[in-house]
Design a protein around this motif. Structure first.
Motif, PDB file in Angstrom:
ATOM      1  N   SER A 282      54.982 107.518 155.882  1.00  0.00           N
ATOM      2  CA  SER A 282      54.640 106.824 154.806  1.00  0.00           C
ATOM      3  C   SER A 282      53.781 107.585 153.821  1.00  0.00           C
ATOM      4  CB  SER A 282      53.947 105.507 155.057  1.00  0.00           C
ATOM      5  OG  SER A 282      53.474 104.827 154.225  1.00  0.00           O
ATOM      6  N   SER A 283      53.814 107.601 152.505  1.00  0.00           N
ATOM      7  CA  SER A 283      53.000 108.134 151.768  1.00  0.00           C
ATOM      8  C   SER A 283      51.855 107.198 151.598  1.00  0.00           C
ATOM      9  CB  SER A 283      53.546 108.547 150.376  1.00  0.00           C
ATOM     10  OG  SER A 283      54.118 107.472 149.816  1.00  0.00           O
ATOM     11  N   CYS A 284      51.668 106.036 151.696  1.00  0.00           N
ATOM     12  CA  CYS A 284      50.594 105.306 151.471  1.00  0.00           C
ATOM     13  C   CYS A 284      50.628 104.237 152.777  1.00  0.00           C
ATOM     14  CB  CYS A 284      50.890 104.672 150.294  1.00  0.00           C
ATOM     15  SG  CYS A 284      49.427 103.408 150.032  1.00  0.00           S
ATOM     16  N   GLY A 285      49.325 104.298 153.063  1.00  0.00           N
ATOM     17  CA  GLY A 285      49.220 103.354 154.166  1.00  0.00           C
ATOM     18  C   GLY A 285      49.961 103.832 155.845  1.00  0.00           C
ATOM     19  N   PRO A 286      50.121 103.011 156.607  1.00  0.00           N
ATOM     20  CA  PRO A 286      50.699 103.145 158.052  1.00  0.00           C
ATOM     21  C   PRO A 286      52.001 103.714 158.051  1.00  0.00           C
ATOM     22  CG  PRO A 286      50.347 100.937 157.748  1.00  0.00           C
ATOM     23  CD  PRO A 286      49.857 101.357 156.528  1.00  0.00           C
ATOM     24  N   GLY A 287      52.278 104.675 158.909  1.00  0.00           N
ATOM     25  CA  GLY A 287      53.692 104.853 159.067  1.00  0.00           C
ATOM     26  C   GLY A 287      53.611 105.458 160.526  1.00  0.00           C
TER      27      GLY A 287
ATOM     28  N   ASN B 217      50.847  88.370 138.922  1.00  0.00           N
ATOM     29  CA  ASN B 217      49.835  88.880 138.183  1.00  0.00           C
ATOM     30  C   ASN B 217      48.436  88.680 139.072  1.00  0.00           C
ATOM     31  OD1 ASN B 217      49.575  86.215 137.712  1.00  0.00           O
ATOM     32  ND2 ASN B 217      48.984  86.393 135.721  1.00  0.00           N
ATOM     33  N   CYS B 218      48.796  88.018 140.177  1.00  0.00           N
ATOM     34  CA  CYS B 218      47.338  87.522 141.157  1.00  0.00           C
ATOM     35  C   CYS B 218      47.888  88.116 142.434  1.00  0.00           C
ATOM     36  CB  CYS B 218      47.003  86.277 140.931  1.00  0.00           C
ATOM     37  SG  CYS B 218      45.817  85.907 142.223  1.00  0.00           S
ATOM     38  N   PHE B 219      46.983  88.979 142.992  1.00  0.00           N
ATOM     39  CA  PHE B 219      47.396  89.344 144.375  1.00  0.00           C
ATOM     40  C   PHE B 219      46.042  88.906 145.446  1.00  0.00           C
ATOM     41  CE2 PHE B 219      49.967  92.221 141.474  1.00  0.00           C
ATOM     42  CZ  PHE B 219      51.009  91.853 142.227  1.00  0.00           C
ATOM     43  N   GLN B 220      46.614  88.765 146.774  1.00  0.00           N
ATOM     44  CA  GLN B 220      45.672  88.835 147.713  1.00  0.00           C
ATOM     45  C   GLN B 220      45.644  89.910 148.611  1.00  0.00           C
ATOM     46  OE1 GLN B 220      46.134  85.070 149.498  1.00  0.00           O
ATOM     47  NE2 GLN B 220      45.175  83.683 147.883  1.00  0.00           N
ATOM     48  N   TYR B 221      44.582  90.035 149.339  1.00  0.00           N
ATOM     49  CA  TYR B 221      44.520  91.341 150.116  1.00  0.00           C
ATOM     50  C   TYR B 221      43.992  90.853 151.633  1.00  0.00           C
ATOM     51  CZ  TYR B 221      45.057  93.726 145.582  1.00  0.00           C
ATOM     52  OH  TYR B 221      45.589  94.043 144.389  1.00  0.00           O
ATOM     53  N   GLN B 222      44.457  91.666 152.577  1.00  0.00           N
ATOM     54  CA  GLN B 222      44.009  91.606 153.928  1.00  0.00           C
ATOM     55  C   GLN B 222      44.319  92.829 154.809  1.00  0.00           C
ATOM     56  OE1 GLN B 222      46.153  88.603 155.704  1.00  0.00           O
ATOM     57  NE2 GLN B 222      48.051  89.522 155.856  1.00  0.00           N
ATOM     58  N   TYR B 223      43.414  92.997 155.791  1.00  0.00           N
ATOM     59  CA  TYR B 223      43.557  93.851 156.640  1.00  0.00           C
ATOM     60  C   TYR B 223      44.728  93.558 157.737  1.00  0.00           C
ATOM     61  CZ  TYR B 223      39.051  96.041 155.470  1.00  0.00           C
ATOM     62  OH  TYR B 223      38.074  96.794 154.789  1.00  0.00           O
ATOM     63  N   ASN B 224      45.471  94.689 157.982  1.00  0.00           N
ATOM     64  CA  ASN B 224      46.552  94.631 158.726  1.00  0.00           C
ATOM     65  C   ASN B 224      46.540  95.694 159.737  1.00  0.00           C
ATOM     66  OD1 ASN B 224      49.240  93.573 159.639  1.00  0.00           O
ATOM     67  ND2 ASN B 224      50.142  95.220 158.820  1.00  0.00           N
ATOM     68  N   LEU B 225      47.110  95.445 161.126  1.00  0.00           N
ATOM     69  CA  LEU B 225      46.982  96.254 162.500  1.00  0.00           C
ATOM     70  C   LEU B 225      48.335  96.549 162.669  1.00  0.00           C
ATOM     71  CD1 LEU B 225      44.233  94.932 164.894  1.00  0.00           C
ATOM     72  CD2 LEU B 225      44.266  97.038 163.544  1.00  0.00           C
ATOM     73  N   THR B 226      48.664  97.881 162.822  1.00  0.00           N
ATOM     74  CA  THR B 226      50.153  98.439 163.203  1.00  0.00           C
ATOM     75  C   THR B 226      50.073  97.922 164.735  1.00  0.00           C
ATOM     76  OG1 THR B 226      49.231 100.368 163.897  1.00  0.00           O
ATOM     77  CG2 THR B 226      49.919 100.240 161.651  1.00  0.00           C
ATOM     78  N   GLY B 227      51.401  98.280 165.266  1.00  0.00           N
ATOM     79  CA  GLY B 227      51.487  97.918 166.813  1.00  0.00           C
ATOM     80  C   GLY B 227      50.818  99.095 167.506  1.00  0.00           C
ATOM     81  N   TRP B 228      50.392  98.849 168.852  1.00  0.00           N
ATOM     82  CA  TRP B 228      49.933  99.874 169.972  1.00  0.00           C
ATOM     83  C   TRP B 228      50.818 100.935 169.961  1.00  0.00           C
ATOM     84  CZ3 TRP B 228      45.070  99.696 170.790  1.00  0.00           C
ATOM     85  CH2 TRP B 228      44.245  98.273 170.792  1.00  0.00           C
ATOM     86  N   SER B 229      50.489 102.177 169.790  1.00  0.00           N
ATOM     87  CA  SER B 229      51.222 103.327 169.910  1.00  0.00           C
ATOM     88  C   SER B 229      51.313 103.402 171.512  1.00  0.00           C
ATOM     89  CB  SER B 229      50.561 104.679 169.580  1.00  0.00           C
ATOM     90  OG  SER B 229      49.111 104.766 170.446  1.00  0.00           O
ATOM     91  N   GLY B 230      51.939 104.535 171.886  1.00  0.00           N
ATOM     92  CA  GLY B 230      52.533 104.770 173.311  1.00  0.00           C
ATOM     93  C   GLY B 230      50.791 105.218 174.064  1.00  0.00           C
ATOM     94  N   CYS B 231      50.844 105.221 175.276  1.00  0.00           N
ATOM     95  CA  CYS B 231      49.735 105.648 175.997  1.00  0.00           C
ATOM     96  C   CYS B 231      49.483 107.331 175.827  1.00  0.00           C
ATOM     97  CB  CYS B 231      49.706 105.238 177.538  1.00  0.00           C
ATOM     98  SG  CYS B 231      47.854 105.496 178.173  1.00  0.00           S
TER      99      CYS B 231
END
Length: 1540
Positions: free
Chosen positions: A947-952, A1113-1127
């Protein structure tokens, strides 16, 4: 008067003696009361014993209540009972504890045979038995101590389990008589005229059981019907009957005198004369010497009818001997028993102690001849030690372990890649090991507490599985210290507000530790920095309390408001308001140089004199051995740009500590177990030339040394030579010269025809003595123990007669050549007069040369058994069983497989395998394939973030290089391309790429349609994507990297205002929507009018509105968590603890990832946990111990023996590790060693020496044979010396027997064993094993001996697989009121016995009632009929009334019925009426009628009454007359009338 005196005298006596009498009576009552107390009026009563309480073992006590009671039952004082008879109220007992469970158990014997239970008041087995009778069977139930099987009190075992029943009901079958077969056919009679008997026999099929009748005679005899022989012409055969040899006896002195003459010894050439009596007949003898006597037997001639005949009728050539030499029997003599040894009591549980004692005796002289052999020379018995001395309780054993050793990560790496390079700093999962050993636990005397002795003992003493010797472990991976960002600079503060001299202060900023450093030498960086500043201020909080406002009413609990105000200490003015405390200015206007305190690492913890005092009162560590020490470090003031500066440049108030207390690491001394016991030296004596035997001992490190503790010793294994090993004493038998040949005395020999010459077979003896190593005389017992069997004391010898051939002794055999086909020979020659005799020259009868094949040393081997498993290490060599192996076992590679051989000599006899091969095996190389694990490539490099923006995600991969085989580690799950992937989350900042627009082009008006060049048109601009990174900021990149949804417009409408038109500005920005989107709230934008319109055309709108619609024209924002990575593990770890992460991103409500700054501006709450610890399971291959030593062969000799070695699992496989192999044991066949054993041959037929019948001997041979112990083994004879001593139980090689002479009684041969029969009740088996029987019948051959001959024999043995049989009566058809009745078994065999006699059918048919009328008889139909010439007159009940003669019997055609009708009485009706009660004394069955008995009884009573009446009348007459007058006799006449 006399009466009055008689009355007054006693009255006066009572008055005078009244008081004395009362006193006497009182004393009598007191004495009686005392006697009642002392007698049985008061007795002691006791309650039941209570439970045993107290210490475990023999220290327990149990109590019971004791009270005194009167005979009537009421309780009284103890003093009333006799104190001497008072029962004990306490008793010592054995207190059972839970840990005694392993020491005691119930022993239950098998049930006895079922016995009948006697009926109440009756005898056992009273009444008729139908199928079975009730019985009772018992067994013994005892509580035993397991260790030495001694009996203890039942209460001990009852503490754990109830006592098993000792009785149970059972059934006893009815008594069964002996069952025999049918008789055989009669034997043949002789053809002659002599009287003879023929016989027939039968056999026992089933023995009598449960009190049944014994077996009948098995033989029947009868005389043969031969015609009598003419006088003097009887035909007889004659047999020479030989009697048994009499007792061996010494000659009488008269016999010795007669034999005291010299006789020639024809066995020697010298012609020396010898006196035989000097050697054979001695009246005394020494130990080991033999007395030779003689024994005789009778020989007589027997005729075929059993009578004795003249001996000359039976004589034959040669004449049978009636005498021979023999050895006087002498029993083995032993010494007296020695004293009993002391009790071998070494340990015990309480007073239950396994103790034994023994005693010995020695052999004084051995048995000679038929004397009794030596008895057992040692006795052993259980014993108990007297006294109350305390013994150390018997040890118990348990597994113990050392501490775990350090965790080794490299062990797991070695499993994955044995050729990996040694790395430093390994971490993660590993393996740690420890020592496991068996230790002894004892119980302290009196305390019954377990006390451990850590001395290692043999592991076989510990029960149960041993603890594991290895386990998985984890080494923490090092992690760097993580700190937060710096805070903002604080205000300028005085360093010390108490001392505010000077105008110099400091501004400070700080940061916190987010993650502590683990396992690194460098700690966290400094956390505070400072900058000097001018005009410092001091501030303090001023707290004021408001008034208390009650919750309810005017009083009671309430609340007050605290007000805190920050004030400047300097002027006392209040601090400005919050908004005044905020000031905006350009950043980084302070100098870039800042100062901070830097510290060196802490020193190690060391002792300090001052802290030593603290250690006496404060225990920081909780252990007395570890105290408190001090750690120090150096502190420097550092300048950010130039290094260390003077400490004054840094704030003193935040100067770090240079000293701190610490816990002194405990000194861990090395702890080792005591040395184990020395391995036992051999208790049996060793030969003098044997190699030195060594013994060893070892100890185990339980805890290693640490922190300056005492180091471990270097010696953990010691070895030494055994001392005081007894050397086997050397004894030998010394044989003396043979005596001269001793013959039977002349007095015995002279009376026998043809035996007058003193020659023939005799016996000669010799003395055998025991000598020690130094040729000193020793006891016979010593030689019997150490020198082998005693040489023979007697041998047969021959004194040649005058006509016998005599020879020289045989020469030695000639030498053999190396050729296996060669022979060897020996010679002898004639001596004396024999040289001239022609018969002695016959070499066929008297050979003078003997030739035999030479022994051949050629051996051949044959493989035996299957090939062993492929053995890697261990082979045929035997590793020391005591060696302690710590290495890993080699599992694969090159090895050998073995196959045992059997070695044979040229004659096919089995010999030692070492003759054919040194090892006894055929060896062949083999290979155990090694397992190969799945091999993958190394990880590729990580791919760019998706991803070029945010989680990937970013991905790396491995691909397959080699597949697993031979049980190697399997591959992980692969995709179609044989690759395995690992993906981890990644994050790309959203403002790394942005859209850049160039200015709009001029508005382009379509000039063709508009000549004024004004109005609406179109303008364009260029849009490109550029990078905003610092290193290459502004660089144009691909448009794909920028957000396509936010791409600016490249074209737009425009207008050029025409003259006189209204001109407006561009639109302004839209106003912002609220954070919570609401369509009722409008978003607006405006523009301004630049000039007004001159014409009437209105100006365009100046404002626009649109509703705030979500995701438009109106947006809301929130924090988001990705899934757990492997150990994720550390780079130096292969498994163990790791970390998994998840990324935080800012998401717009339409699902687009946006810059984190948008969420940060809204000050949204962040999720806390973005990382957590995790575990990666370790892949562990199965680890096995080293192979044990090969066990001893399961067979001492022969084929089929196996040797076994084993290994155990040290660490089980985990994850995808190599599993443990199924084969944990390996076997190999043993070399086939020859088995030597004594083989008893079959008994020969009865051999009669010199006769045809009589007493003889049965003999059998005892041969030493060699074989391989297999089922189909063929035995071949070898030298007797290879078999050792003779078997005592089977050493009977001769048995007396007899061959019957004609006319003698004798037993037949044993019959065949009967079929196996079970005892059954109603067709069901009563017993699990059946019985078989066989018998011998007695045969009588002569009628004269029939009375004196008797006896028969029977044998019974148990058998399996028996059947139930029924026994039923069988009958033939009636014939003349007679039929045959016999008993038959259910399998069709006719038997005698077995069928119940009460159910036996009649063999003869009788009429009922019996036919007792005149001229009547019983007919075939079982009814009474009349004889010929008479007709039956029947009663109304169908029985015969009488027989009437038929008149005119000569008229054959007369009708019987008509005649009967004519002769019948006329008044037939009256006859019929009175016929039933007419005076007839007998019933139809011949018995008297009842009225006859009644009349007889009445007459008897009448006679008695008359006699009694007469007696009374006579007695009265005598009383009234003093002189009775003479009367005439009265004659009474009785005519039978009752009235008299």
């Amino acid at each position: 008067m006399l009466l009055q005196q008689n009355w007054v005298s006693p009255h006066w006596a009572w008055q005078s003696l009244g008081k004395s009498f009362l006193l006497f009576v009182f004393l009598m009552f007191q004495t009686a009361d005392l006697e009642a107390r002392r007698g049985h009026r008061f007795v002691w009563k006791t309650g039941h014993w209570g439970r045993c309480v107290g210490d475990c073992g023999s220290g327990g006590v149990r109590s019971r209540a004791v009270w005194c009671t009167h005979a009537e039952g009421w309780t009284t004082y103890h003093a009333n009972c006799d104190q001497k008879d008072k029962p004990e109220s306490q008793r010592r007992c054995f207190k059972v504890c839970d840990w005694h469970l392993e020491l005691f158990e119930w022993e239950v014997s098998g049930w006895d045979r079922c016995g009948l239970v006697p009926f109440a008041g009756g005898e056992v087995g009273a009444g008729a038995c139908v199928t079975a009778q009730h019985g009772l069977q018992r067994r013994s139930v005892r509580c035993l101590q397991k260790l030495n099987r001694t009996v203890v009190a039942n209460e001990i075992c009852e503490y754990f389990t109830p006592q098993p029943p000792a009785e149970q009901a059972c059934l006893v079958p009815c008594p069964r008589d002996c069952i025999v077969s049918e008789f055989s056919s009669w034997s043949e009679c002789g053809t002659g005229c002599a009287k003879s008997l023929q016989h027939r026999t039968r056999a026992v099929i089933a023995p009598p059981l449960y009190g049944g009748a014994p077996c009948p005679n098995l033989t029947e005899s009868r005389a043969c019907g031969a015609p009598p022989c003419p006088l003097g012409e009887e035909e007889h055969t004659y047999s020479l009957r030989v009697g048994s040899w009499g007792e061996c006896r010494l000659p009488q002195p008269t016999d010795i005198d007669l034999t005291a003459r010299t006789m020639l010894d024809f066995g020697s050439d010298s012609g020396e004369r010898s006196t035989s009596r000097l050697q054979g007949y001695k009246t005394h003898h020494h130990a080991g010497e033999v007395e030779i006597g003689y024994q005789t037997r009778q020989v007589r001639c027997v005729r075929s009818d059993g009578k004795t005949a003249v001996l000359s009728l039976c004589l034959q050539d040669p004449v049978p001997l009636t005498f021979k030499s023999c050895v006087i029997a002498r029993d083995c003599e032993t010494s007296e028993w020695s004293a009993w040894s002391a009790c071998s009591r070494t340990c015990g549980w309480g007073d239950l102690t396994p103790s034994f004692r023994s005693r010995h005796r020695a052999v004084r002289s051995v048995a000679v001849g038929a004397g009794k052999r030596c008895p057992e020379l040692e006795e052993r018995e259980a014993c108990s030690v007297g006294g109350k001395e305390l013994l150390q309780p018997c040890p118990r054993f348990a597994w113990r372990t050392s501490e775990w050793k350090a965790c080794q990560v490299s062990v797991l790496l070695d499993q994955q890649d044995p050729h990996h390079q040694k790395q430093a700093g390994l971490c993660g999962g590993g393996i740690q090991t420890r020592e496991v050993y068996c230790a002894q636990i004892t119980v302290e005397i009196g305390m019954h507490r377990l006390k451990e002795v850590t001395r290692p003992v043999d592991g076989k003493l510990c029960l149960g599985p041993a603890p594991s010797t290895s386990q998985l472990c984890y080494l923490p991976c090092p992690s760097e210290c993580v700190v937060s960002a710096w805070s903002v600079w604080g205000p300028c503060l005085h360093e010390n507000c108490q001392d505010r001299h000077g105008r110099r202060g400091f501004r400070m900023r700080q940061r916190q530790v987010i993650v502590d450093a683990v396992g690194t030498l460098a700690g966290c960086p400094h956390l505070i920095e400072s900058i000097p500043c001018e005009d410092p201020m001091c501030y303090e909080w001023i707290v004021s309390e408001g008034i208390c406002v009650t919750d309810h009413g005017k009083c009671g609990p309430g609340n007050r408001v605290l007000k805190a105000v920050c004030k400047n200490k300097k002027g006392g003015k209040a601090c400005p308001p919050d908004r005044a405390l905020q000031e905006h200015r350009a950043c980084n206007d302070h100098p870039c140089v800042h100062f901070f305190w830097e510290t060196s690492p802490w020193s190690s913890c060391s002792e300090d004199a001052l802290v030593t005092v603290l250690n006496t009162t404060i225990n920081w560590s909780g252990e007395a051995t570890c105290g408190v020490g001090i750690q120090t470090r150096r502190v420097f003031c550092m300048k950010s740009s130039s290094g260390q500066v003077t400490p004054k440049r840094c704030p003193e108030s935040i100067r770090p500590e240079t000293m701190r207390p610490c816990l002194l690491l405990c000194k861990k001394d090395c702890v080792v177990t005591p040395f184990s016991e020395w391995t036992r030296c051999p208790t049996a004596c060793q030969p003098g030339n044997a190699t030195a035997v060594k013994q060893s001992r070892y100890r185990i490190i339980i805890q290693g040394a640490a922190n300056g503790g005492q180091a471990c010793p270097d010696t953990l294994y010691e070895e030494r030579e055994c001392e005081d090993i007894p050397i086997c004493p050397v004894y030998r038998w010394k044989t003396h010269h043979w005596s001269h040949c001793v013959l039977v005395p002349d007095s015995v020999r002279q009376g026998v025809q043809g035996h007058s010459e003193a020659c023939g077979h005799g016996l000669q003896s010799r003395a055998v003595t025991c000598l020690s190593e130094y040729n000193d005389s020793a006891d016979v017992d010593d030689c019997m123990r150490w020198a082998g069997p005693m040489p023979s004391l007697v041998q047969e010898c021959l004194v040649p007669c005058k006509d016998d051939c005599t020879f020289t002794p045989w020469s030695k055999f000639t030498a053999c050549s190396f050729d296996c086909e060669s022979t060897r020979s020996r010679r002898r020659s004639l001596t004396g007069r024999s040289r001239k005799r022609d018969k002695c020259q016959n070499t066929e009868v008297y050979p003078q040369v003997e030739t035999e094949l030479c022994p051949c040393e050629v051996f051949t081997s044959q493989p035996h058994g299957n090939w062993s498993d492929c053995i890697i290490g261990g082979g045929t060599s035997e590793p020391q069983s005591g060696a302690r192996s710590h290495r890993d076992a080699k599992e694969c590679g090159e090895g050998v497989r073995l196959r045992a051989i059997a070695c044979y000599d040229k004659t096919g006899r089995l010999v030692e395998p070492s003759r054919c091969s040194s090892s006894g095996y055929i060896e062949e190389s083999c290979t155990v394939p090694c397992p190969f694990d799945c091999k993958l490539s190394d990880w590729s490099s990580w791919s760019p973030c998706s991803s070029s923006c945010g989680p990937g995600v970013k991905v790396r991969s491995k691909w397959l290089k080699e597949k697993p085989y031979n049980g190697g580690r399997p591959c992980p799950k692969l995709d179609l391309k044989n690759q395995v992937y690992e993906a981890v989350p990644c994050y790309t900042e959203c403002n790394q790429y942005s859209w850049v627009v160039e200015p709009w082009s001029p508005c382009k008006i379509n000039s063709e349609q508009n000549s004024l060049h004004c109005g609406e048109g179109i303008q364009t601009r260029k849009v490109r994507c550029v990078s905003t990174a610092e290193d290459n900021g502004g660089e144009t990149v691909s448009n794909a990297l920028c957000n396509q949804a936010e791409i600016p417009d490249r074209t737009q409408k425009c207008s050029l205002y025409c003259p006189r038109e209204c001109a407006v500005s561009d639109w302004g920005q839209w106003s912002e929507c609220p954070q919570v989107c609401d369509p009722n709230i409008m978003q607006t934008r405006t523009r301004q009018v630049l000039r007004s319109s001159v014409n009437t055309k209105p100006c365009p709108e100046e404002s626009q509105m649109k509703p705030c619609i979500l995701n438009q024209n109106c947006f809301q924002y929130q924090y988001n968590l990705t899934g757990w990575s492997g150990c994720q593990l550390d780079a130096n770890a292969t498994c163990g603890h790791g970390e998994r992460r998840r990324l935080l991103s800012c998401w717009r409500s339409d699902g687009a990832a946006v810059s984190m700054q948008l969420c940060q501006r809204l000050r949204l709450e962040k999720p806390v946990q973005t990382s957590s610890r995790c575990m990666v399971g370790c892949t562990v291959d199965c680890r096995l111990s080293a192979w044990s030593a090969w066990s001893q062969c399961s067979h001492t000799c022969g084929a089929g023996g196996q040797m076994v070695r084993g290994r155990s699992v040290v660490l089980r496989a985990a994850g995808d590790g190599r599993p443990c192999p199924e084969q944990l044991t390996q076997r190999r066949s043993c070399p086939v060693k020859p088995c030597y054993s004594w083989l008893l041959g079959p008994w020969s037929p009865c051999k009669i020496q010199g006769g045809q019948c009589g007493d003889g001997l049965q003999v059998r041979n005892l041969t030493c044979v060699v074989h391989d112990a297999s089922v189909s083994a063929t035995s071949k004879p070898v030298e007797n010396a290879l078999c050792g001593e003779l078997p005592l139980k089977e050493s009977v090689l001769q048995l007396p027997c007899s061959v019957p002479c004609p006319g003698d009684c004798h037993l037949t041969e044993w019959s065949e064993w009967s079929s196996c029969e079970l005892t059954c009740i109603n067709g069901r088996s009563f017993e699990t094993t059946g019985r078989q029987s066989r018998s011998r019948a007695f045969i009588v051959q002569s009628a004269e001996n029939q009375e004196s001959c008797s006896g028969q024999a029977m044998e019974t043995r148990p058998c399996s697989g028996g059947k139930c049989y029924d026994y039923l009566w069988k009958t033939s058809l009636w014939r003349d009121n007679v039929r045959t009745v016999w008993c038959q078994r259910s399998d069709g065999i006719n038997v005698t016995g077995g069928c119940a006699l009460r159910t036996k059918p009649a063999e003869v048919r009788h009429c009922s009632p019996a036919c007792r009328k005149p001229f009547s008889y019983c007919t075939q139909r079982g009814v009474c009929g009349c004889e010929r010439g008479y007709t039956e007159i029947m009663r109304s009940n169908g029985f015969l009334d009488y027989c009437m003669k038929i008149p005119g019997l000569e008229d054959k055609k007369a009708d019987v019925k008509t005649i009967a009708g004519k002769n019948k009485p006329v008044n037939s009706k009256m006859h019929d009426i009175f016929k039933g009660w007419s005076i007839q004394p007998f019933n139809p069955d011949g018995k008297l009628k009842m009225w006859v008995y009644g009349v007889s009884a009445g007459g008897f009573l009448l006679i008695v009454f008359l006699i009694f009446t007469s007696y009374l009348m006579c007695k009265k007459t005598k009383q009234h007359q003093s002189t009775p007058p003479q009367q005439k006799p009265l004659t009474l006449a009785y005519d039978g009338d009752v009235d008299m």
